[in-house]
Design an enzyme around this catalytic site. Structure first.
Site, PDB file in Angstrom:
ATOM      1  N   HIS A   1     -32.685  45.618  52.894  1.00  0.00           N
ATOM      2  CA  HIS A   1     -33.756  46.174  52.071  1.00  0.00           C
ATOM      3  C   HIS A   1     -33.312  47.506  51.481  1.00  0.00           C
ATOM      4  O   HIS A   1     -32.320  48.102  51.918  1.00  0.00           O
ATOM      5  CB  HIS A   1     -34.991  46.399  52.942  1.00  0.00           C
ATOM      6  CG  HIS A   1     -34.665  47.197  54.175  1.00  0.00           C
ATOM      7  ND1 HIS A   1     -34.527  48.574  54.171  1.00  0.00           N
ATOM      8  CD2 HIS A   1     -34.397  46.802  55.444  1.00  0.00           C
ATOM      9  CE1 HIS A   1     -34.207  48.997  55.375  1.00  0.00           C
ATOM     10  NE2 HIS A   1     -34.116  47.931  56.180  1.00  0.00           N
TER      11      HIS A   1
ATOM     12  N   TYR B   1     -11.410  26.829  54.920  1.00  0.00           N
ATOM     13  CA  TYR B   1     -11.353  27.089  56.357  1.00  0.00           C
ATOM     14  C   TYR B   1     -12.033  28.392  56.751  1.00  0.00           C
ATOM     15  O   TYR B   1     -11.760  28.938  57.816  1.00  0.00           O
ATOM     16  CB  TYR B   1      -9.898  27.119  56.831  1.00  0.00           C
ATOM     17  CG  TYR B   1      -9.209  25.776  56.779  1.00  0.00           C
ATOM     18  CD1 TYR B   1      -9.935  24.591  56.883  1.00  0.00           C
ATOM     19  CD2 TYR B   1      -7.835  25.695  56.622  1.00  0.00           C
ATOM     20  CE1 TYR B   1      -9.308  23.361  56.839  1.00  0.00           C
ATOM     21  CE2 TYR B   1      -7.196  24.462  56.584  1.00  0.00           C
ATOM     22  CZ  TYR B   1      -7.943  23.299  56.689  1.00  0.00           C
ATOM     23  OH  TYR B   1      -7.323  22.071  56.643  1.00  0.00           O
TER      24      TYR B   1
ATOM     25  N   ILE C   1      -7.150  18.165  48.761  1.00  0.00           N
ATOM     26  CA  ILE C   1      -5.702  18.351  48.677  1.00  0.00           C
ATOM     27  C   ILE C   1      -5.388  19.647  47.941  1.00  0.00           C
ATOM     28  O   ILE C   1      -4.528  20.429  48.349  1.00  0.00           O
ATOM     29  CB  ILE C   1      -5.040  17.149  47.971  1.00  0.00           C
ATOM     30  CG1 ILE C   1      -5.191  15.891  48.829  1.00  0.00           C
ATOM     31  CG2 ILE C   1      -3.570  17.428  47.691  1.00  0.00           C
ATOM     32  CD1 ILE C   1      -4.735  14.623  48.141  1.00  0.00           C
ATOM     33  N   LYS C   2      -6.132  19.900  46.888  1.00  0.00           N
ATOM     34  CA  LYS C   2      -5.915  21.095  46.080  1.00  0.00           C
ATOM     35  C   LYS C   2      -6.204  22.368  46.875  1.00  0.00           C
ATOM     36  O   LYS C   2      -5.453  23.341  46.834  1.00  0.00           O
ATOM     37  CB  LYS C   2      -6.815  21.033  44.842  1.00  0.00           C
ATOM     38  CG  LYS C   2      -6.543  22.115  43.812  1.00  0.00           C
ATOM     39  CD  LYS C   2      -7.571  22.056  42.686  1.00  0.00           C
ATOM     40  CE  LYS C   2      -7.651  20.668  42.059  1.00  0.00           C
ATOM     41  NZ  LYS C   2      -8.664  20.608  40.979  1.00  0.00           N
TER      42      LYS C   2
ATOM     43  N   CYS D   1     -13.536   9.368  54.483  1.00  0.00           N
ATOM     44  CA  CYS D   1     -13.763   9.737  53.083  1.00  0.00           C
ATOM     45  C   CYS D   1     -12.982   8.808  52.164  1.00  0.00           C
ATOM     46  O   CYS D   1     -11.764   8.679  52.276  1.00  0.00           O
ATOM     47  CB  CYS D   1     -13.345  11.188  52.831  1.00  0.00           C
ATOM     48  SG  CYS D   1     -13.723  11.739  51.159  1.00  0.00           S
TER      49      CYS D   1
ATOM     50  N   ARG E   1     -26.016  41.801  60.535  1.00  0.00           N
ATOM     51  CA  ARG E   1     -24.830  41.745  61.394  1.00  0.00           C
ATOM     52  C   ARG E   1     -24.684  40.368  62.039  1.00  0.00           C
ATOM     53  O   ARG E   1     -23.587  39.811  62.103  1.00  0.00           O
ATOM     54  CB  ARG E   1     -24.918  42.819  62.476  1.00  0.00           C
ATOM     55  CG  ARG E   1     -24.595  44.219  61.987  1.00  0.00           C
ATOM     56  CD  ARG E   1     -24.921  45.257  63.037  1.00  0.00           C
ATOM     57  NE  ARG E   1     -24.444  46.575  62.644  1.00  0.00           N
ATOM     58  CZ  ARG E   1     -24.879  47.712  63.160  1.00  0.00           C
ATOM     59  NH1 ARG E   1     -25.816  47.686  64.118  1.00  0.00           N
ATOM     60  NH2 ARG E   1     -24.390  48.863  62.752  1.00  0.00           N
TER      61      ARG E   1
ATOM     62  N   LYS F   1      -4.370  21.392  51.549  1.00  0.00           N
ATOM     63  CA  LYS F   1      -3.054  20.903  51.935  1.00  0.00           C
ATOM     64  C   LYS F   1      -1.921  21.641  51.233  1.00  0.00           C
ATOM     65  O   LYS F   1      -0.838  21.782  51.790  1.00  0.00           O
ATOM     66  CB  LYS F   1      -2.949  19.396  51.660  1.00  0.00           C
ATOM     67  CG  LYS F   1      -4.012  18.577  52.407  1.00  0.00           C
ATOM     68  CD  LYS F   1      -4.022  18.853  53.897  1.00  0.00           C
ATOM     69  CE  LYS F   1      -5.124  18.090  54.601  1.00  0.00           C
ATOM     70  NZ  LYS F   1      -5.223  18.441  56.025  1.00  0.00           N
TER      71      LYS F   1
ATOM     72  N   ASP G   1      -8.321  18.805  67.666  1.00  0.00           N
ATOM     73  CA  ASP G   1      -8.141  18.503  66.247  1.00  0.00           C
ATOM     74  C   ASP G   1      -6.805  17.798  66.020  1.00  0.00           C
ATOM     75  O   ASP G   1      -5.749  18.422  66.014  1.00  0.00           O
ATOM     76  CB  ASP G   1      -8.216  19.805  65.434  1.00  0.00           C
ATOM     77  CG  ASP G   1      -8.101  19.560  63.940  1.00  0.00           C
ATOM     78  OD1 ASP G   1      -8.147  18.389  63.518  1.00  0.00           O
ATOM     79  OD2 ASP G   1      -7.971  20.549  63.184  1.00  0.00           O
TER      80      ASP G   1
ATOM     81  N   GLU H   1     -36.490  42.524  61.751  1.00  0.00           N
ATOM     82  CA  GLU H   1     -35.490  43.340  62.434  1.00  0.00           C
ATOM     83  C   GLU H   1     -35.598  43.197  63.946  1.00  0.00           C
ATOM     84  O   GLU H   1     -36.652  42.826  64.476  1.00  0.00           O
ATOM     85  CB  GLU H   1     -35.654  44.813  62.020  1.00  0.00           C
ATOM     86  CG  GLU H   1     -34.683  45.799  62.659  1.00  0.00           C
ATOM     87  CD  GLU H   1     -33.206  45.513  62.355  1.00  0.00           C
ATOM     88  OE1 GLU H   1     -32.749  44.398  62.683  1.00  0.00           O
ATOM     89  OE2 GLU H   1     -32.525  46.415  61.831  1.00  0.00           O
TER      90      GLU H   1
ATOM     91  N   ARG I   1      -5.695  12.073  57.529  1.00  0.00           N
ATOM     92  CA  ARG I   1      -5.595  13.466  57.075  1.00  0.00           C
ATOM     93  C   ARG I   1      -6.234  13.577  55.695  1.00  0.00           C
ATOM     94  O   ARG I   1      -5.565  13.725  54.681  1.00  0.00           O
ATOM     95  CB  ARG I   1      -4.138  13.916  57.059  1.00  0.00           C
ATOM     96  CG  ARG I   1      -3.586  14.059  58.468  1.00  0.00           C
ATOM     97  CD  ARG I   1      -2.270  14.772  58.488  1.00  0.00           C
ATOM     98  NE  ARG I   1      -1.882  15.092  59.852  1.00  0.00           N
ATOM     99  CZ  ARG I   1      -2.251  16.189  60.499  1.00  0.00           C
ATOM    100  NH1 ARG I   1      -3.029  17.060  59.897  1.00  0.00           N
ATOM    101  NH2 ARG I   1      -1.858  16.416  61.742  1.00  0.00           N
TER     102      ARG I   1
END
Length: 470
Positions: A258, A429, A170-171, A160, A397, A174, A130, A327, A49
């Protein structure tokens, strides 16, 4: 079966079946819905995690849905939260906590059953599973499930070891977890680090020798290095290519249409007109705004059309032209007003209202076509840091739908007004959006879907949502 005379049947482009010609003209006209897979695919996340895993799952799901592959995330942590209403501490994740281990296994099995329902009964094409999946035993269970149901499997392992990246993750992530509601930041960090230690005790990374027969990609330190093995098929190839083009460096993406054009004033779609007086004023206002932001190493992209180039010229900086940013091609309806389209092509006007995303203008494009055209732009945006994209309503869009995870039904009706900058800031996220109007008035070019979309509707009901123009 009796032979059918030639000319009595035609192919429905949406359903890929042969239907009577008389009925075909009453159906929606559009490009075919892409089917990218001959069998469903499971993307299995692997890792402690730490940074990257859930970030990868959500980002990948957003991308695959955007390009037309129905994809859903199955987060086993959410199943666990539903099974165990109150989280106490890291003790739940100890490998010698047999009761908790059984609960976690049951949660994984429940998630797999939902995967089967989605891929086999709900026409899903990709399921992103996940969870930590850190043991060879758990991965073998998943592989057996996939074989029994005829699914392809790609493992994505996030590794990692960079303390700075771990601390930032973590900051950002989590501490906002439902597990730590009511905890102080210090308590949450301490418990989370202990939870990682629990996973470390049984962690068995994917092994180049032992797992040589599996399809996988290993991602080191959120994109510093990659290792891919036995990547097979279209879905796996696109997934790996996408993951290798993403990064987590803090940045901002600015989207702007534009300045107002001469054809905007007249309510005409498409074309290659230059800017109006107010459009030129907006170009100057945009230049002042960009200077005020003091953006580091900003890149500017435009389409090949006059109105975006004239807008960019006012910035006084180098810019890059992308034909892919042009376009949407309105085909035979180029430079027409909505009133003229209704008068000359009432059936086409109604068909577009019935399914605006898949409808293709005669000799032109659909929004679905435009998404495929813009995929290289998205890939390059993911590789870049700070970028200003000066584009067009339909193009904006499509780009906005990617970053905000909007469905194909929502995409064609996203509001992208003239003379407004959207600042997109990717976060853990998702994406934060700030809308900045630069105080230069412009015509409204947004048309909502009318209530009556029937081919036989009266002209007044077809035109009820057309914005005012000169």
């Amino acid at each position: 079966m009796a032979a059918v005379a030639s000319g009595q049947l035609t192919q429905n482009p949406l359903q890929k079946v042969w239907v009577p010609l008389s009925l075909h003209r009453l159906r929606r006209r559009g490009s075919t819905v892409p089917q990218f897979t001959n069998c469903p695919t499971m993307v299995i996340l692997v890792g402690l995690r730490r940074p990257g895993k859930t970030y990868i799952s959500r980002k990948l799901t957003r991308y695959l849905n955007w390009i037309g592959m129905p994809t859903r995330v199955f987060n086993v942590g959410q199943y666990r939260r539903e099974a165990v209403q109150s989280y106490k501490n890291y003790e739940f994740f100890r490998h010698d906590n047999e009761e908790a281990m059984q609960i976690r296994r049951q949660c994984a099995l429940a998630a797999l059953q939902d995967v089967r329902t989605y891929l086999s009964s709900e026409e899903g094409q990709v399921a992103v599973f996940d969870a930590t999946n850190t043991t060879r035993e758990r991965r073998a269970l998943i592989m057996q499930f996939a074989r029994e149901n005829g699914y392809k499997v790609l493992f994505v392992e996030s590794i990692c070891d960079d303390p700075a990246i771990i601390e930032e993750n973590i900051k950002q992530v989590k501490l906002s977890s439902p597990d730590y509601k009511g905890c102080t930041p210090e308590e949450a960090v301490a418990d989370f680090l202990q939870r990682i230690e629990c996973y470390k005790a049984t962690y068995e990374p994917l092994d180049e020798q032992l797992d040589s027969g599996l399809s996988y990609i290993k991602i080191f330190d959120v994109g510093v290095r990659y290792l891919a093995n036995r990547v097979q098929g279209h879905v796996q190839s696109r997934t790996v290519y996408y993951l290798m083009n993403t990064h987590v460096t803090p940045r901002a993406i600015y989207l702007s249409r534009h300045g107002e054009s001469q054809l905007n004033l007249k309510g005409r779609i498409g074309g290659d007109a230059g800017l109006s007086t107010r459009g030129r004023q907006y170009a100057q206002a945009l230049a002042e705004f960009i200077r005020s932001q003091s953006i580091r190493e900003l890149k500017v992209w435009t389409s090949h059309m006059k109105r975006t180039i004239e807008t960019a010229e006012a910035l006084g900086v180098p810019y890059e032209q992308w034909k892919a940013l042009n376009e949407i091609d309105a085909g035979v309806c180029e430079e027409m007003t909505y009133e003229e389209i209704q008068e000359r092509y009432p059936e086409e006007f109604a068909l577009r209202d019935q399914d605006k995303y898949r409808y293709r203008y005669p000799k032109g494009e659909s929004y679905e076509d435009l998404v495929q055209r813009l995929e290289p732009v998205i890939m390059e945006l993911e590789r870049q840091e700070n970028v200003l994209v000066i584009c067009h309503q339909a193009v904006m869009r499509c780009l906005l739908a990617y970053f905000l995870d909007k469905s194909s039904e929502e995409l064609p009706y996203l509001r992208c007004p003239l003379h407004t900058v959207l600042k997109l800031t990717p976060v853990a996220y998702g994406c934060e959006v700030e809308s900045i109007f630069l105080n230069v008035e412009a015509v409204n070019t947004h048309r909502e879907r009318p209530q009556n979309v029937d081919i036989s509707r009266p002209p007044a009901e077809a035109l009820v949502t057309v914005p005012e123009h000169y």
